[in-house]
Write a protein that holds these residues in place. Structure first.
Motif, PDB file in Angstrom:
ATOM      1  N   ILE A   1       0.839  -1.194   0.000  1.00  0.00           N
ATOM      2  CA  ILE A   1       0.000   0.000   0.000  1.00  0.00           C
ATOM      3  C   ILE A   1       0.877   1.248   0.000  1.00  0.00           C
ATOM      4  CG2 ILE A   1      -1.872   1.230   1.170  1.00  0.00           C
ATOM      5  CD1 ILE A   1      -2.482  -1.490   2.593  1.00  0.00           C
ATOM      6  N   TYR A   2       0.750   2.028  -1.044  1.00  0.00           N
ATOM      7  CA  TYR A   2       1.422   3.321  -1.127  1.00  0.00           C
ATOM      8  C   TYR A   2       0.541   4.385  -0.467  1.00  0.00           C
ATOM      9  CZ  TYR A   2       4.408   1.436  -4.926  1.00  0.00           C
ATOM     10  OH  TYR A   2       5.290   0.711  -5.682  1.00  0.00           O
ATOM     11  N   MET A   3       1.170   5.355   0.165  1.00  0.00           N
ATOM     12  CA  MET A   3       0.447   6.529   0.699  1.00  0.00           C
ATOM     13  C   MET A   3      -0.746   6.107   1.557  1.00  0.00           C
ATOM     14  SD  MET A   3       0.710   8.805  -2.807  1.00  0.00           S
ATOM     15  CE  MET A   3       0.299   7.407  -3.849  1.00  0.00           C
ATOM     16  N   GLY A   4      -0.514   5.125   2.408  1.00  0.00           N
ATOM     17  CA  GLY A   4      -1.612   4.587   3.203  1.00  0.00           C
ATOM     18  C   GLY A   4      -1.601   4.967   4.666  1.00  0.00           C
ATOM     19  N   MET A   5      -0.634   5.759   5.093  1.00  0.00           N
ATOM     20  CA  MET A   5      -0.508   6.057   6.527  1.00  0.00           C
ATOM     21  C   MET A   5      -1.735   6.782   7.077  1.00  0.00           C
ATOM     22  SD  MET A   5       2.414   5.196   8.097  1.00  0.00           S
ATOM     23  CE  MET A   5       3.092   6.491   9.111  1.00  0.00           C
ATOM     24  N   LYS A   6      -2.212   7.770   6.361  1.00  0.00           N
ATOM     25  CA  LYS A   6      -3.321   8.592   6.854  1.00  0.00           C
ATOM     26  C   LYS A   6      -4.569   7.761   7.120  1.00  0.00           C
ATOM     27  CE  LYS A   6      -6.158  12.613   5.586  1.00  0.00           C
ATOM     28  NZ  LYS A   6      -6.402  13.642   4.544  1.00  0.00           N
ATOM     29  N   HIS A   7      -4.790   6.777   6.283  1.00  0.00           N
ATOM     30  CA  HIS A   7      -6.006   5.971   6.391  1.00  0.00           C
ATOM     31  C   HIS A   7      -5.708   4.529   6.787  1.00  0.00           C
ATOM     32  CE1 HIS A   7      -7.995   9.395   4.678  1.00  0.00           C
ATOM     33  NE2 HIS A   7      -7.350   9.291   3.529  1.00  0.00           N
ATOM     34  N   ALA A   8      -4.595   4.305   7.476  1.00  0.00           N
ATOM     35  CA  ALA A   8      -4.206   2.934   7.818  1.00  0.00           C
ATOM     36  C   ALA A   8      -5.277   2.234   8.643  1.00  0.00           C
ATOM     37  CB  ALA A   8      -2.872   2.942   8.565  1.00  0.00           C
ATOM     38  N   GLY A   9      -5.882   2.956   9.590  1.00  0.00           N
ATOM     39  CA  GLY A   9      -6.914   2.352  10.423  1.00  0.00           C
ATOM     40  C   GLY A   9      -8.119   1.925   9.625  1.00  0.00           C
ATOM     41  N   ARG A  10      -8.557   2.778   8.715  1.00  0.00           N
ATOM     42  CA  ARG A  10      -9.723   2.464   7.895  1.00  0.00           C
ATOM     43  C   ARG A  10      -9.424   1.305   6.947  1.00  0.00           C
ATOM     44  NH1 ARG A  10     -12.010   7.468   4.674  1.00  0.00           N
ATOM     45  NH2 ARG A  10     -11.882   8.244   6.822  1.00  0.00           N
ATOM     46  N   ILE A  11      -8.225   1.307   6.368  1.00  0.00           N
ATOM     47  CA  ILE A  11      -7.857   0.218   5.461  1.00  0.00           C
ATOM     48  C   ILE A  11      -7.790  -1.103   6.215  1.00  0.00           C
ATOM     49  CG2 ILE A  11      -5.964  -0.679   4.048  1.00  0.00           C
ATOM     50  CD1 ILE A  11      -5.351   2.270   3.296  1.00  0.00           C
ATOM     51  N   ALA A  12      -7.164  -1.083   7.395  1.00  0.00           N
ATOM     52  CA  ALA A  12      -7.075  -2.298   8.191  1.00  0.00           C
ATOM     53  C   ALA A  12      -8.467  -2.819   8.549  1.00  0.00           C
ATOM     54  CB  ALA A  12      -6.258  -2.038   9.455  1.00  0.00           C
TER      55      ALA A  12
END
Length: 283
Positions: free
Chosen positions: A184-195
């Motif tokens: 996942i690129y550029m995923g830090m901001k939404h890491a919780g939602r993605i997880a």
């Protein structure tokens, strides 16, 4: 120090006036630049560069004007339309233009958009690929994106779309079931939602995960965690972008392939992190 002006003997292409070369600068370490990129740096009149391009790379083009055109999430940035049209303008002035982008220009780098704009305005282009952070950055962390005992597929996905939100066009729950290893690129901001989406799709909360920040640079930091603990561990450790997230059992291989730690004198943590029970060379 390596003389960056020297190139091995080869029929190197010439950057002509009025041309734009769109070039990948790699994930951070200047040594990961390609020779075609170095050749371009030697010839350019103007280098239009992104935020993640190492300053040392720009030093290899002392004859050129350096124009910053970086885009960073949550920070004031040039509009993409303005960047694309600036490239057109410089080329129309007869400049030899090098558009230098972090990683690979065609991997979540908007290089395709810029190249299309240039072609639509009659500007000749050349594409110079670069090492993408999703491959090179993870390799520097000791994480292979493919391994025969782990995966026969890998999915690369961006963690946000043009609006800055988690991409609605991505079916995260389907990826949870179909992506053996997810990068996942550029995923830090939404890491919780993605997880949360991946967990809702059936992924185990114990799924190994890694976050590689400032990949391939002296400031590289790697967090090994699990999908269920991903958001909390990112917050506890105060991690900031740029970062690559990796989800999958390939992360376990860092226990034996963390070559940077081994260079520093540390022993591998586990010679058989996948629990195969036999030497790696045995089928």
């Amino acid at each position: 120090m390596i003389d960056s002006r020297a190139l091995p003997s080869f029929d190197w292409p010439k950057l002509e006036p009025g041309w734009v070369w769109l070039c990948g600068a790699g994930p951070g370490d200047p040594g990961l630049l390609t020779l075609h990129a170095l050749n371009a740096l030697k010839q350019a009149d103007v280098v239009v560069y992104d935020a993640l391009v190492a300053p040392q790379i720009l030093d290899w083009a002392p004859q050129a004007i350096h124009e910053y055109a970086g885009k960073r999430g949550g920070k004031p940035s040039a509009k993409q339309q303005d960047i694309s049209l600036r490239l057109v303008e410089l080329a129309q002035q007869g400049k030899r233009v090098l558009r230098l982008k972090g990683g690979d220009p065609f991997v979540f780098g908007r290089g395709g958009e810029e190249a299309q704009t240039l072609v639509q305005h009659g500007i000749p282009i050349r594409i110079i690929p670069g090492i993408s952070a999703g491959i090179g950055g993870l390799a520097y962390a000791g994480i292979p994106v493919t391994h025969r005992d782990v995966n026969q597929s890998v999915v690369f996905v961006t963690g946000h779309d043009q609006t800055g939100e988690t991409p609605q066009a991505v079916n995260w729950r389907a990826l949870a079931q179909g992506a053996q290893v997810l990068v996942i690129y550029m995923g830090m901001k939404h890491a919780g939602r993605i997880a949360a989406e991946l967990l809702a799709g059936g992924r185990s909360p114990d799924e190994p995960c890694a976050v590689v920040c400032q990949a391939t640079t002296p400031d590289q930091h790697v967090l090994e965690t699990t999908l269920g603990a991903l958001e909390n561990d990112i917050e506890i450790n105060g991690l900031k972008p740029p970062a690559i997230l990796c989800v999958g059992r390939a992360v376990l291989l860092r226990q034996v392939l963390d070559w940077q730690s081994m260079m520093a004198g540390d022993a591998p943590r586990d010679l058989d992190p996948l629990g195969r029970g036999r030497p790696a060379e045995m089928p």
